[in-house]
Design a protein around this motif. Structure first.
Motif, PDB file in Angstrom:
ATOM      1  N   ASP A 202      16.149   5.156   6.554  1.00 24.33           N
ATOM      2  CA  ASP A 202      15.833   5.579   5.189  1.00 24.33           C
ATOM      3  C   ASP A 202      15.960   7.103   5.122  1.00 24.33           C
ATOM      4  O   ASP A 202      16.151   7.765   6.150  1.00 24.33           O
ATOM      5  CB  ASP A 202      14.408   5.131   4.822  1.00 24.33           C
ATOM      6  N   ASP A 203      15.831   7.650   3.929  1.00 20.65           N
ATOM      7  CA  ASP A 203      16.013   9.096   3.733  1.00 20.65           C
ATOM      8  C   ASP A 203      15.118   9.923   4.643  1.00 20.65           C
ATOM      9  O   ASP A 203      15.523  10.953   5.157  1.00 20.65           O
ATOM     10  CB  ASP A 203      15.672   9.480   2.284  1.00 20.65           C
ATOM     11  N   ALA A 204      13.875   9.464   4.808  1.00 21.71           N
ATOM     12  CA  ALA A 204      12.919  10.263   5.593  1.00 21.71           C
ATOM     13  C   ALA A 204      13.001   9.951   7.086  1.00 21.71           C
ATOM     14  O   ALA A 204      12.266  10.555   7.879  1.00 21.71           O
ATOM     15  CB  ALA A 204      11.503   9.994   5.064  1.00 21.71           C
ATOM     16  N   GLY A 205      13.866   9.033   7.473  1.00 23.21           N
ATOM     17  CA  GLY A 205      14.019   8.698   8.903  1.00 23.21           C
ATOM     18  C   GLY A 205      12.793   8.010   9.482  1.00 23.21           C
ATOM     19  O   GLY A 205      12.508   8.134  10.676  1.00 23.21           O
ATOM     20  N   LEU A 206      12.086   7.268   8.637  1.00 20.20           N
ATOM     21  CA  LEU A 206      10.857   6.612   9.103  1.00 20.20           C
ATOM     22  C   LEU A 206      11.156   5.299   9.834  1.00 20.20           C
ATOM     23  O   LEU A 206      10.463   4.930  10.768  1.00 20.20           O
ATOM     24  CB  LEU A 206       9.935   6.299   7.906  1.00 20.20           C
ATOM     25  N   PHE A 207      12.184   4.612   9.365  1.00 24.10           N
ATOM     26  CA  PHE A 207      12.420   3.229   9.772  1.00 24.10           C
ATOM     27  C   PHE A 207      13.900   3.039  10.097  1.00 24.10           C
ATOM     28  O   PHE A 207      14.758   3.712   9.506  1.00 24.10           O
ATOM     29  CB  PHE A 207      12.011   2.314   8.608  1.00 24.10           C
ATOM     30  N   GLY A 208      14.192   2.142  11.015  1.00 23.54           N
ATOM     31  CA  GLY A 208      15.589   1.885  11.363  1.00 23.54           C
ATOM     32  C   GLY A 208      15.956   0.428  11.244  1.00 23.54           C
ATOM     33  O   GLY A 208      15.180  -0.447  11.627  1.00 23.54           O
ATOM     34  N   VAL A 209      17.134   0.174  10.679  1.00 22.81           N
ATOM     35  CA  VAL A 209      17.721  -1.171  10.740  1.00 22.81           C
ATOM     36  C   VAL A 209      18.867  -1.062  11.746  1.00 22.81           C
ATOM     37  O   VAL A 209      19.808  -0.285  11.551  1.00 22.81           O
ATOM     38  CB  VAL A 209      18.207  -1.650   9.359  1.00 22.81           C
ATOM     39  N   PHE A 210      18.737  -1.796  12.838  1.00 22.19           N
ATOM     40  CA  PHE A 210      19.686  -1.715  13.949  1.00 22.19           C
ATOM     41  C   PHE A 210      20.643  -2.899  13.909  1.00 22.19           C
ATOM     42  O   PHE A 210      20.231  -4.024  13.630  1.00 22.19           O
ATOM     43  CB  PHE A 210      18.963  -1.803  15.296  1.00 22.19           C
TER      44      PHE A 210
ATOM     45  N   SER B 127       9.938  -5.251  11.293  1.00 21.44           N
ATOM     46  CA  SER B 127       9.400  -4.556  12.461  1.00 21.44           C
ATOM     47  C   SER B 127       8.385  -5.389  13.243  1.00 21.44           C
ATOM     48  O   SER B 127       7.547  -4.830  13.959  1.00 21.44           O
ATOM     49  CB  SER B 127       8.766  -3.221  12.043  1.00 21.44           C
ATOM     50  N   THR B 128       8.480  -6.692  13.111  1.00 20.86           N
ATOM     51  CA  THR B 128       7.591  -7.560  13.887  1.00 20.86           C
ATOM     52  C   THR B 128       7.826  -7.380  15.380  1.00 20.86           C
ATOM     53  O   THR B 128       6.911  -7.566  16.184  1.00 20.86           O
ATOM     54  CB  THR B 128       7.821  -9.027  13.457  1.00 20.86           C
ATOM     55  N   ILE B 129       9.030  -6.976  15.755  1.00 19.84           N
ATOM     56  CA  ILE B 129       9.323  -6.742  17.175  1.00 19.84           C
ATOM     57  C   ILE B 129       8.376  -5.665  17.740  1.00 19.84           C
ATOM     58  O   ILE B 129       8.098  -5.645  18.938  1.00 19.84           O
ATOM     59  CB  ILE B 129      10.828  -6.355  17.372  1.00 19.84           C
ATOM     60  N   GLY B 130       7.856  -4.797  16.869  1.00 18.16           N
ATOM     61  CA  GLY B 130       6.920  -3.751  17.304  1.00 18.16           C
ATOM     62  C   GLY B 130       5.599  -4.303  17.787  1.00 18.16           C
ATOM     63  O   GLY B 130       4.846  -3.616  18.473  1.00 18.16           O
ATOM     64  N   ASN B 131       5.283  -5.543  17.444  1.00 19.63           N
ATOM     65  CA  ASN B 131       4.027  -6.131  17.906  1.00 19.63           C
ATOM     66  C   ASN B 131       4.155  -6.742  19.310  1.00 19.63           C
ATOM     67  O   ASN B 131       3.202  -7.306  19.834  1.00 19.63           O
ATOM     68  CB  ASN B 131       3.508  -7.174  16.921  1.00 19.63           C
TER      69      ASN B 131
ATOM     70  N   VAL C   4      13.156  -2.007  12.729  1.00 18.10           N
ATOM     71  CA  VAL C   4      12.293  -1.417  13.766  1.00 18.10           C
ATOM     72  C   VAL C   4      11.635  -0.157  13.220  1.00 18.10           C
ATOM     73  O   VAL C   4      12.330   0.734  12.700  1.00 18.10           O
ATOM     74  CB  VAL C   4      13.145  -1.063  15.024  1.00 18.10           C
ATOM     75  N   ASP C   5      10.333  -0.075  13.380  1.00 18.83           N
ATOM     76  CA  ASP C   5       9.654   1.144  12.941  1.00 18.83           C
ATOM     77  C   ASP C   5       9.869   2.246  13.982  1.00 18.83           C
ATOM     78  O   ASP C   5       9.820   1.994  15.184  1.00 18.83           O
ATOM     79  CB  ASP C   5       8.158   0.864  12.750  1.00 18.83           C
TER      80      ASP C   5
ATOM     81  N   LEU D 179       0.827  -1.207   0.000  1.00 22.92           N
ATOM     82  CA  LEU D 179       0.000   0.000   0.000  1.00 22.92           C
ATOM     83  C   LEU D 179       0.860   1.255   0.000  1.00 22.92           C
ATOM     84  O   LEU D 179       1.900   1.289   0.666  1.00 22.92           O
ATOM     85  CB  LEU D 179      -0.880   0.037   1.263  1.00 22.92           C
ATOM     86  N   PRO D 180       0.411   2.302  -0.697  1.00 23.68           N
ATOM     87  CA  PRO D 180       1.203   3.538  -0.685  1.00 23.68           C
ATOM     88  C   PRO D 180       1.377   4.106   0.724  1.00 23.68           C
ATOM     89  O   PRO D 180       2.429   4.652   1.056  1.00 23.68           O
ATOM     90  CB  PRO D 180       0.405   4.505  -1.575  1.00 23.68           C
ATOM     91  N   GLU D 181       0.370   3.939   1.579  1.00 26.08           N
ATOM     92  CA  GLU D 181       0.464   4.519   2.935  1.00 26.08           C
ATOM     93  C   GLU D 181       1.377   3.708   3.854  1.00 26.08           C
ATOM     94  O   GLU D 181       1.894   4.222   4.832  1.00 26.08           O
ATOM     95  CB  GLU D 181      -0.920   4.565   3.600  1.00 26.08           C
ATOM     96  N   TYR D 182       1.523   2.412   3.560  1.00 21.72           N
ATOM     97  CA  TYR D 182       2.293   1.538   4.465  1.00 21.72           C
ATOM     98  C   TYR D 182       3.773   1.650   4.082  1.00 21.72           C
ATOM     99  O   TYR D 182       4.316   0.871   3.310  1.00 21.72           O
ATOM    100  CB  TYR D 182       1.781   0.103   4.381  1.00 21.72           C
ATOM    101  N   TYR D 183       4.431   2.651   4.671  1.00 24.20           N
ATOM    102  CA  TYR D 183       5.798   3.020   4.326  1.00 24.20           C
ATOM    103  C   TYR D 183       6.819   1.983   4.792  1.00 24.20           C
ATOM    104  O   TYR D 183       7.962   1.958   4.321  1.00 24.20           O
ATOM    105  CB  TYR D 183       6.127   4.390   4.983  1.00 24.20           C
ATOM    106  N   ILE D 184       6.423   1.133   5.749  1.00 23.65           N
ATOM    107  CA  ILE D 184       7.385   0.283   6.460  1.00 23.65           C
ATOM    108  C   ILE D 184       8.224  -0.589   5.518  1.00 23.65           C
ATOM    109  O   ILE D 184       9.461  -0.584   5.572  1.00 23.65           O
ATOM    110  CB  ILE D 184       6.628  -0.593   7.495  1.00 23.65           C
ATOM    111  N   THR D 185       7.556  -1.304   4.637  1.00 25.75           N
ATOM    112  CA  THR D 185       8.267  -2.256   3.774  1.00 25.75           C
ATOM    113  C   THR D 185       9.205  -1.528   2.818  1.00 25.75           C
ATOM    114  O   THR D 185      10.360  -1.926   2.642  1.00 25.75           O
ATOM    115  CB  THR D 185       7.242  -3.101   2.991  1.00 25.75           C
ATOM    116  N   ARG D 186       8.707  -0.453   2.221  1.00 23.50           N
ATOM    117  CA  ARG D 186       9.546   0.284   1.253  1.00 23.50           C
ATOM    118  C   ARG D 186      10.761   0.905   1.936  1.00 23.50           C
ATOM    119  O   ARG D 186      11.862   0.896   1.399  1.00 23.50           O
ATOM    120  CB  ARG D 186       8.733   1.373   0.552  1.00 23.50           C
ATOM    121  N   ALA D 187      10.529   1.463   3.139  1.00 23.51           N
ATOM    122  CA  ALA D 187      11.640   2.118   3.842  1.00 23.51           C
ATOM    123  C   ALA D 187      12.726   1.090   4.191  1.00 23.51           C
ATOM    124  O   ALA D 187      13.918   1.354   4.018  1.00 23.51           O
ATOM    125  CB  ALA D 187      11.118   2.788   5.114  1.00 23.51           C
TER     126      ALA D 187
END
Ligand code: AVI
Length: 352
Positions: free
Chosen positions: A336-344, A191-195, A222-223, A81-89
């Motif tokens: 990502d560029d917009a700082g939405l998501f982090g890979v730690f 980001s499953t850890i977020g659940n 992580v989101d 989905l366009p709104e679900y930024y998580i996967t793309r980020a």
């Protein structure tokens, strides 16, 4: 033996030729009781947990039950989905920073992928890694594992592939790799850890410390906390896919448990609770109604809610603290560029 270490035994998925793999990006979703706010009741059934969840106040249902066949398909759609930024980020981070990530993880590692599903992100990562020795993939879906293993066998002929069909939140056996590796690194994308609630997240991560052992590492998606509007749009998409995903929980209870939820009397709503840093997903009763399940009536007042999922959004410091309490030492984060998501990237703390 369980997630806490190694065993000789392995329930590996078989490798049966090249499938037509979907092009969508999809990590296997969570399946365990630790998810969302529901207390752990390992081994109990959909019926028992649904009755227990609808009987408590406030009412809740475990998010692990989202993922029947239909739910898994809907989740796949959510990821596009366009709104679900998580996967793309997350994909952008892997593509842009894969070289640095590979350098941080080291050469000739054993990668242990948890719930990596179709393996789209893992494939990108493996391509960047320096001479990876072993890839252990753990997934509940035998079919997903079979497909990704067949594909990886062609893409990475030198890599030792060890697929394990298991729910990574339940005890499971890990195979003994034949090949020597420099260290074990757990990869937990999506980001499953977020659940998980933060304490349950720490508890789970503690088991990963045991799994990857001395000198082990963790690469985890992580989101991150961000503008409430962006988050709420992602969980209340305009095409109503997330609503279908949420409502499928009631449809599933009708299909599998003989419940009589009238879907016209329920609506989906996700809100971002910025005090708690989490999305709260609800099913809301549109009217006063009774629903029968297993011969018992459940009364719902108009406006009454059933909590179906928490999805925590962390700050980088906050998540480093969650993992730190589990015995992981923070090494690096890529966003990502917009700082939405982090890979730690974490390493097992030397005191462990
Ligand atoms: C699987 N998990 C990381 C998803 C999330 O964003 O919390 C599940 C989901 N729920 C609604 N949309 C997606």
């Amino acid at each position: 033996m369980s997630l806490n270490g190694r065993a000789r035994q392995c329930q590996s998925g078989s490798d049966l030729g090249a499938p037509n793999e979907p092009t969508v990006v999809f990590d296997s979703p969570p399946t365990a009781e630790d998810l969302t706010s529901v207390p752990s009741q390992r081994g109990s059934s959909f019926l028992e947990e649904t009755i227990a969840g609808l009987s408590r106040s406030p009412r809740s249902l475990p998010c692990k039950f989202f993922y029947d066949e239909r739910g898994a398909q809907l989740f796949q759609k959510i990821c596009e989905l366009p709104e679900y930024y998580i996967t793309r980020a997350e994909l952008q981070i892997l593509r842009r920073h894969g070289g640095e990530i590979a350098a941080a993880l080291g050469a000739q590692i054993e990668l242990i992928g948890l719930g990596t599903g179709a393996g789209t992100k893992t494939r990108i990562l493996l391509k960047k890694l320096r001479e990876p020795a072993v890839y252990v993939s753990i997934d509940i879906s035998k079919e997903q594992l079979r497909k990704s293993t067949a594909r990886f066998r062609k893409l990475f002929p030198k890599l030792q592939l060890l697929p394990v069909t298991a729910d990574y939140l339940e005890p499971f056996d890990l195979p003994l790799p034949r090949r020597v590796s420099s260290r074990s690194v757990v990869y937990f994308p999506g980001s499953t850890i977020g659940n998980f609630k933060p304490n349950a997240a720490t508890e789970f991560l503690r088991r990963l410390v045991d799994l990857c052992g001395h000198d082990g590492g963790l690469l985890i998606g992580v989101d991150l906390q961000k503008d409430k509007g962006v988050i709420e749009a992602a969980y209340n998409d305009r095409h109503g896919v997330t609503a279908q995903f949420n409502l499928n929980l009631l449809e599933r209870a009708n299909r599998e448990l003989g419940a009589d939820f009238d879907l016209n009397n329920w609506r989906h709503r996700a809100i971002y609770n910025s005090d708690e840093g989490r999305v709260e997903m609800y099913l809301i009763s549109e009217c006063d109604q009774s629903v029968y399940l297993d011969g018992r009536p459940f009364q719902f007042a108009a406006g009454e809610k059933i909590l179906t999922e928490y999805s925590y959004k962390h700050t980088p410091e906050g998540f480093a603290a969650v993992a730190g309490r589990a015995g992981f030492e923070f090494k690096r984060i890529w966003t990502d560029d917009a700082g939405l998501f982090g890979v730690f990237c974490f390493a097992v703390a030397s005191s462990m």
